[in-house]
Write a protein that holds these residues in place. Structure first.
Motif, PDB file in Angstrom:
ATOM      1  N   GLU A 155       0.626  -1.130   0.250  1.00  0.00           N
ATOM      2  CA  GLU A 155       0.160  -0.293  -0.027  1.00  0.00           C
ATOM      3  C   GLU A 155       1.347   1.380  -0.024  1.00  0.00           C
ATOM      4  N   ILE A 156       1.951   1.157   0.295  1.00  0.00           N
ATOM      5  CA  ILE A 156       3.158   2.722   1.150  1.00  0.00           C
ATOM      6  C   ILE A 156       3.789   3.119  -0.891  1.00  0.00           C
ATOM      7  N   LYS A 157       4.274   1.824  -1.272  1.00  0.00           N
ATOM      8  CA  LYS A 157       4.331   1.575  -2.586  1.00  0.00           C
ATOM      9  C   LYS A 157       3.275   2.161  -3.596  1.00  0.00           C
ATOM     10  N   LYS A 158       2.203   1.846  -3.592  1.00  0.00           N
ATOM     11  CA  LYS A 158       1.203   2.024  -4.611  1.00  0.00           C
ATOM     12  C   LYS A 158       0.521   4.327  -4.239  1.00  0.00           C
ATOM     13  N   GLY A 159       1.284   4.622  -2.885  1.00  0.00           N
ATOM     14  CA  GLY A 159       0.959   5.963  -1.964  1.00  0.00           C
ATOM     15  C   GLY A 159       0.419   6.023  -1.520  1.00  0.00           C
ATOM     16  N   ASN A 160      -0.331   5.028  -0.802  1.00  0.00           N
ATOM     17  CA  ASN A 160      -1.605   5.178  -0.345  1.00  0.00           C
ATOM     18  C   ASN A 160      -1.087   5.316   1.749  1.00  0.00           C
ATOM     19  N   ASP A 161      -1.010   6.390   1.898  1.00  0.00           N
ATOM     20  CA  ASP A 161      -0.495   7.376   3.182  1.00  0.00           C
ATOM     21  C   ASP A 161      -1.371   6.529   4.091  1.00  0.00           C
ATOM     22  N   GLU A 162      -2.346   6.531   3.995  1.00  0.00           N
ATOM     23  CA  GLU A 162      -3.766   6.440   5.172  1.00  0.00           C
ATOM     24  C   GLU A 162      -3.277   4.894   5.643  1.00  0.00           C
ATOM     25  N   ILE A 163      -2.412   3.745   5.059  1.00  0.00           N
ATOM     26  CA  ILE A 163      -2.530   2.482   5.943  1.00  0.00           C
ATOM     27  C   ILE A 163      -1.741   2.997   7.186  1.00  0.00           C
ATOM     28  N   ASP A 180      -1.613   5.582   9.068  1.00  0.00           N
ATOM     29  CA  ASP A 180      -3.493   5.674  10.675  1.00  0.00           C
ATOM     30  C   ASP A 180      -3.588   4.501  10.446  1.00  0.00           C
ATOM     31  N   GLU A 181      -3.941   3.736   9.638  1.00  0.00           N
ATOM     32  CA  GLU A 181      -4.638   2.342   9.999  1.00  0.00           C
ATOM     33  C   GLU A 181      -3.919   1.498  10.464  1.00  0.00           C
ATOM     34  N   MET A 182      -2.646   1.575  10.901  1.00  0.00           N
ATOM     35  CA  MET A 182      -1.590   0.174  11.270  1.00  0.00           C
ATOM     36  C   MET A 182      -1.112   1.110  12.298  1.00  0.00           C
ATOM     37  N   LEU A 183      -1.592   2.200  12.519  1.00  0.00           N
ATOM     38  CA  LEU A 183      -1.771   2.746  14.107  1.00  0.00           C
ATOM     39  C   LEU A 183      -2.391   2.355  14.943  1.00  0.00           C
ATOM     40  N   LYS A 184      -3.560   3.308  14.298  1.00  0.00           N
ATOM     41  CA  LYS A 184      -4.723   2.382  15.761  1.00  0.00           C
ATOM     42  C   LYS A 184      -4.411   1.402  15.667  1.00  0.00           C
ATOM     43  N   THR A 185      -4.433  -0.048  14.444  1.00  0.00           N
ATOM     44  CA  THR A 185      -4.307  -1.234  14.735  1.00  0.00           C
ATOM     45  C   THR A 185      -3.061  -1.611  16.031  1.00  0.00           C
ATOM     46  N   PHE A 186      -2.263  -1.096  15.740  1.00  0.00           N
ATOM     47  CA  PHE A 186      -0.392  -1.244  17.022  1.00  0.00           C
ATOM     48  C   PHE A 186      -2.197  -0.556  18.034  1.00  0.00           C
ATOM     49  N   GLN A 187      -2.276   0.490  18.561  1.00  0.00           N
ATOM     50  CA  GLN A 187      -2.657   0.998  19.651  1.00  0.00           C
ATOM     51  C   GLN A 187      -4.276  -0.209  20.339  1.00  0.00           C
TER      52      GLN A 187
END
Length: 99
Positions: free
Chosen positions: A78-86, A88-95
């Motif tokens: 997703e980062i390679k595709k330019g989706n930086d929203e991923i 924020d999703e990961m930060l929420k998942t970590f929490q």
């Protein structure tokens, strides 16, 4: 399906990865069944709590294993595709995982 990673919020896993995760879940299920049996057998509280801690540790280990794979595959793509929203999703998942 065009993407083998996380397209439409699904994850295609190879047989080996899937089998490993299911094996881990089966072990956790066995731990939970053991705890249930300990309660039914009126075992000492501290002995039960020790097993609860072990089951909790196993669940966290499973979660971290899935998280590691997710970051190395889905998030990376997703980062390679330019989706930086991923991120924020990961930060929420970590929490959620670290609570």
């Amino acid at each position: 399906m065009t993407d083998k990673c996380c397209s439409a919020k699904i994850k295609v896993r190879n047989k080996s990865e899937q089998d490993e995760l299911i094996c881990h879940i089966n072990r956790i299920s066995g731990q939970l069944n053991g705890i249930k049996q300990m309660i039914e057998d009126s075992r000492y509280c501290d002995d039960i709590l020790t097993q609860v801690a072990a089951a909790n540790s196993s669940l966290k280990s499973l979660g971290l294993s899935i998280m590691e794979n997710h970051m190395k595959t889905c998030v990376k793509e997703e980062i390679k595709k330019g989706n930086d929203e991923i991120i924020d999703e990961m930060l929420k998942t970590f929490q959620r995982l670290c609570r």
